[in-house]
Design a protein around this motif. Sequence first.
Motif, short mmCIF file in Angstrom:
data_model
loop_
_atom_site.label_atom_id
_atom_site.label_comp_id
_atom_site.label_asym_id
_atom_site.label_seq_id
_atom_site.Cartn_x
_atom_site.Cartn_y
_atom_site.Cartn_z
N THR A 90 0.79 -1.15 -0.04
CA THR A 90 -0.16 0.16 0.00
C THR A 90 0.72 1.56 -0.85
OG1 THR A 90 -1.65 -1.17 1.81
CG2 THR A 90 -1.62 1.08 1.58
N ILE A 91 0.45 2.64 -0.83
CA ILE A 91 1.37 3.33 -0.85
C ILE A 91 0.47 4.65 -1.00
CG2 ILE A 91 2.88 5.02 -2.67
CD1 ILE A 91 2.93 1.94 -4.04
N THR A 92 0.95 5.40 0.12
CA THR A 92 0.31 6.57 0.13
C THR A 92 0.96 7.98 0.86
OG1 THR A 92 0.95 6.06 3.15
CG2 THR A 92 -1.72 5.70 2.07
N LYS A 93 0.20 8.95 -0.35
CA LYS A 93 0.84 9.99 -0.35
C LYS A 93 0.36 11.22 -0.33
CE LYS A 93 3.86 13.06 -2.85
NZ LYS A 93 4.65 13.92 -1.98
N ASP A 94 0.07 12.80 0.78
CA ASP A 94 -1.21 13.44 0.76
C ASP A 94 -1.41 13.90 -1.12
OD1 ASP A 94 -1.33 13.61 3.17
OD2 ASP A 94 -0.57 14.78 4.24
N GLY A 95 -2.27 14.44 -1.57
CA GLY A 95 -2.36 15.00 -2.41
C GLY A 95 -2.70 14.09 -3.61
N TYR A 96 -2.36 12.70 -3.64
CA TYR A 96 -1.96 11.55 -4.56
C TYR A 96 -3.37 10.14 -4.14
CZ TYR A 96 1.59 13.40 -6.96
OH TYR A 96 2.57 13.81 -7.30
N GLN A 97 -3.92 9.13 -4.77
CA GLN A 97 -4.55 8.42 -4.87
C GLN A 97 -3.77 7.18 -4.12
OE1 GLN A 97 -7.07 7.10 -8.30
NE2 GLN A 97 -7.09 9.37 -8.66
N THR A 98 -4.49 6.32 -3.25
CA THR A 98 -3.59 5.42 -2.34
C THR A 98 -4.06 4.45 -3.37
OG1 THR A 98 -4.48 6.75 0.44
CG2 THR A 98 -4.22 4.04 -0.26
N TYR A 99 -2.40 3.53 -3.17
CA TYR A 99 -2.26 2.81 -4.29
C TYR A 99 -2.48 1.10 -3.55
CZ TYR A 99 -0.06 -0.77 -7.46
OH TYR A 99 0.30 -2.18 -7.97
N ILE A 100 -2.80 0.32 -3.77
CA ILE A 100 -3.21 -1.17 -3.20
C ILE A 100 -3.19 -2.08 -4.48
CG2 ILE A 100 -3.52 -3.07 -1.34
CD1 ILE A 100 -6.13 -0.27 -0.58
N SER A 101 -1.82 -2.86 -4.42
CA SER A 101 -1.30 -3.66 -5.02
C SER A 101 -2.13 -4.84 -4.83
CB SER A 101 -0.11 -4.41 -5.06
OG SER A 101 0.51 -4.88 -4.16
N SER A 102 -1.85 -5.36 -5.61
CA SER A 102 -2.17 -6.93 -6.03
C SER A 102 -1.49 -7.67 -5.34
CB SER A 102 -2.42 -7.88 -7.67
OG SER A 102 -3.01 -7.16 -8.54
N PRO A 103 -1.42 -9.02 -4.59
CA PRO A 103 -0.59 -9.55 -4.06
C PRO A 103 0.31 -10.24 -5.44
CG PRO A 103 -2.98 -10.70 -3.49
CD PRO A 103 -2.91 -9.70 -5.09
N ILE A 104 1.96 -10.28 -3.80
CA ILE A 104 3.48 -9.89 -4.47
C ILE A 104 3.96 -11.62 -3.60
CG2 ILE A 104 5.27 -9.41 -4.52
CD1 ILE A 104 3.02 -6.15 -4.75
N ILE A 105 3.69 -11.98 -4.40
CA ILE A 105 5.09 -13.58 -3.72
C ILE A 105 5.98 -13.51 -3.82
CG2 ILE A 105 4.66 -15.92 -4.10
CD1 ILE A 105 1.71 -16.25 -5.09
#
Length: 125
Positions: A90-105
């Motif tokens: 999960t990647i978060t930054k003010d002013g940006y949409q939060t990104y949530i990845s698919s599962p990474i194995i």
Amino acid sequence: MKKLFLLFMLTPLLITSSCENDNDDQIVCTAEFVYGLNVIVLDATTGNPLVEGITVEAVDGTYHETLQLVPGLEYAFTGAGERAGTYTVTITKDGYQTYISSPIILTRNVCHVIPQSLTVNLQSN
């Protein structure tokens, strides 16, 4: 004659002790510490790397880690060092949409975790 006899008797011992175990199955691992996750975050509009004010988190079940920028790895957030598992980033930054990845194995070989790289283009709000 005694010397020849002694040499003859000791030859098998010398041959045996000089043979090395040529076992090709031996694996030599390095002492390096390998990060399993390497994440680069870019601005989706400009393509420029984003490193300030960003939180990059990796979760595998109950395991939770905040990835860090590592000196020498320009713009890469790294984590899951020597730890196999199935991660959601999960990647978060003010002013940006939060990104949530698919599962990474992340798997591992006999020595180390096998690294996976992820490049994310964050969309501004």
